[in-house]
Design an enzyme around this catalytic site. Sequence first.
Site, PDB file in Angstrom:
ATOM      1  N   CYS A 198     -99.954-112.731 -47.779  1.00  0.00           N
ATOM      2  CA  CYS A 198    -100.786-113.418 -46.888  1.00  0.00           C
ATOM      3  C   CYS A 198    -100.428-113.969 -45.557  1.00  0.00           C
ATOM      4  O   CYS A 198    -101.114-114.020 -44.647  1.00  0.00           O
ATOM      5  CB  CYS A 198    -101.233-114.677 -47.886  1.00  0.00           C
ATOM      6  N   CYS A 217     -98.036-116.984 -50.840  1.00  0.00           N
ATOM      7  CA  CYS A 217     -98.219-115.469 -50.758  1.00  0.00           C
ATOM      8  C   CYS A 217     -97.583-114.754 -49.792  1.00  0.00           C
ATOM      9  O   CYS A 217     -97.963-115.122 -48.487  1.00  0.00           O
ATOM     10  CB  CYS A 217     -99.745-115.021 -50.983  1.00  0.00           C
TER      11      CYS A 217
END
Length: 105
Positions: free
Chosen positions: A33, A30
């Site tokens: 993230c 991600c």
Amino acid sequence: MAQAITDATFEEVVLKSDKPVLVDFWAAWCGPCRMVGPIIDEIGAEYEGKAIVGKVDVDANQEFAAKYGVRNIPTVLVFQNGEVVGRQVGVAQKQTYTNAIDALL
């Protein structure tokens, strides 16, 4: 540095904590993230002894992500006395996270 939290340790580390707990639900693949990760690590170092700051890899640990309705990552949940008292979905500035912890100290 943020503490790695797993499904096996979640209850002990997060739900039974007598301190505020900030948990970053994330995954290695991600992109957003990876932007939030260093911020969470920084907060972990700054709040050591005052709050618990941890990360849950949702690919390896899905139980509590599902229980708390984490559908988008990164999602940062703030807990106090085993209850969710704050939620931030997506990337936010460091101050957003620190304000959530400060409000509980």
